[in-house]
Scaffold this active site. Structure first.
Site, PDB file in Angstrom:
ATOM      1  N   CYS A 160     101.545  37.408   8.293  1.00 19.14           N
ATOM      2  CA  CYS A 160     102.947  37.706   7.961  1.00 19.14           C
ATOM      3  C   CYS A 160     103.077  38.113   6.494  1.00 19.14           C
ATOM      4  O   CYS A 160     104.030  37.725   5.804  1.00 19.14           O
ATOM      5  CB  CYS A 160     103.856  36.517   8.277  1.00 19.14           C
ATOM      6  SG  CYS A 160     103.981  36.144  10.029  1.00 19.14           S
ATOM      7  N   ALA A 161     102.099  38.882   6.027  1.00 17.59           N
ATOM      8  CA  ALA A 161     102.104  39.360   4.640  1.00 17.59           C
ATOM      9  C   ALA A 161     101.474  40.753   4.590  1.00 17.59           C
ATOM     10  O   ALA A 161     100.514  40.997   3.857  1.00 17.59           O
ATOM     11  CB  ALA A 161     101.349  38.394   3.739  1.00 17.59           C
TER      12      ALA A 161
END
Length: 406
Positions: A364-365
């Site tokens: 999630c980056a």
């Protein structure tokens, strides 16, 4: 160091199981931590012996549940050193907390032409809500870039701030790199320029003591499930003066004073105006038990134990020639790496066959993956129940994969 690691490990039932015929090595606590028996027992006890709807009844069970829930609110305030329990809002998790701020504070106080600052290392939960807000309102998003070592250059912040800048949203600890940002200094610089500051503490509260008043931030958010508590419960801390000015984000029961079909609705005071509907009461009880657990061990001893383990892990992993480590030397909680040219998914799949649980992917980056020009990374995360033996198993597994795949 006299950290009671054997007793701690015995407190977590799941650590005794096997995966693929191997003793489990759980190195994915940054995604979600395992639960001590005390947390499991607390939720079970509440459901079995004390369950009732809170804030909605005069009978004894309801009154008891309400009192226990509000006691946890006070406990959370003490845990992060908030000035008042009324600065603590129960939410589903970090993601909902940030969305609440974006949709309540953001839509009430920001307007077209304003700008906000985020960093290049943020989790998507601290990017996407601001992007959605910016698209709807015409707000500009400015990105604070990273250095080559995966850190923030403090002097670069001033160049991003001008008369239009209203808010800074920044993580305390990177969920990928483990970078520990100097939040107190960052907040001081931002506040001197008149900015409101939101700090994402999802990867911090389990690794170090947190004092929101000392940090000086306006909002602080974290999740229970990473703090050895239940899933589906999190915390938004907000300074009282700001919360009282913010409108509700969601409407429903429990967050109102009066409702009239002809005269409209008036809302409860903060924090209750932000807690529409039936709360995750059992999760709140479990969160209280998790805070009790880490408080009894002591966050400073936990931090010291984990830092010693981190230094050992980095030293051992550095001996694998084809392994690339990402992030600074001094870090908390997580180790991101890739093994040669092998896809992270393949590495993670092989490790799983050896009973070793890590996380693979973009974590999630995705902007951070773009910064390092890789599609994905492996991530091993350390918690208070991990040991040098866990690290040795990871290193041996990676060396075995290196030989198998070449």
């Amino acid at each position: 160091m006299n950290f009671p690691i054997e007793r701690v490990r015995a407190d977590f039932p799941l650590l005794s199981r096997q995966v693929n015929g191997q003793p489990l090595v759980y190195l994915d606590s940054a995604a979600s931590a395992q639960k001590p028996q005390a947390v499991i027992d607390k939720e079970l006890h509440f459901y079995r012996d004390g369950y009732a709807a809170v804030h909605r009844g005069i009978h004894s069970l309801s009154a008891e549940a309400t009192q226990q829930m509000e006691a946890v609110r006070t406990q959370v305030a003490d845990f992060i050193h908030a000035a008042s329990a009324e600065e603590i809002i129960f939410v589903r998790g970090t993601t909902e907390a940030i969305n609440l701020v974006a949709n309540s504070y953001g839509r009430h106080f920001l307007a077209a032409g304003d700008s906000i600052i985020i960093t290049e290392m943020e989790h998507h939960a601290n990017i996407v809500p601001w992007q959605m807000l910016a698209q709807d309102l015409g707000v500009e998003i400015r990105v604070w870039p990273l250095t080559a070592t995966g850190e923030l250059e403090i002097t670069a912040l001033a160049a991003l701030i001008d008369d239009t800048t209203r808010l800074l949203a920044v993580t305390q600890v990177s969920n990928v790199l483990g970078t520990v940002n100097p939040i107190k200094d960052i907040v001081a610089q931002a506040k001197a320029a008149g900015l409101v500051v939101l700090v994402d503490g999802a990867q911090a509260v389990m690794h170090q003591p947190v004092d929101v008043q000392a940090l000086g931030c306006d909002f602080y958010v974290f999740s229970g499930h990473k703090l050895y508590g239940p899933s589906g419960i999190g915390i938004l801390y907000g300074k009282s003066a700001l919360l009282q000015q913010m409108p509700p984000w969601e409407g429903g029961g429990a967050m109102i004073k009066t409702v009239s079909l002809t005269q409209g609705t008036t809302f409860a005071d903060a924090p209750w105006r932000f807690e529409a509907g039936s709360p995750n009461t059992a999760g709140i009880m479990g969160l209280g038990a998790a805070i009790d657990y880490v408080t009894e061990l002591g966050l400073l001893p936990i931090q010291q134990y984990e830092q010693s383990l981190m230094h050992y892990a980095l030293a051992q992993l550095s001996q694998i020639k084809s392994l690339t480590l990402y992030g600074p030397t001094e870090r908390a909680g997580v180790i991101a790496f890739n093994l040669g040219q092998h896809h992270a998914y393949d590495v993670g799949s092989f490790l799983d066959q050896y009973g070793i649980a890590i996380r693979t992917g973009h974590h999630c980056a995705m902007p951070l993956m773009a910064f390092y020009q890789v599609p994905s990374m492996c991530r091993a995360s350390l918690a208070l129940y991990n040991t040098r033996e866990d690290v040795d198993r990871l290193v041996a597994g990676l060396q075995r994969i290196e030989k198998l795949l070449g």
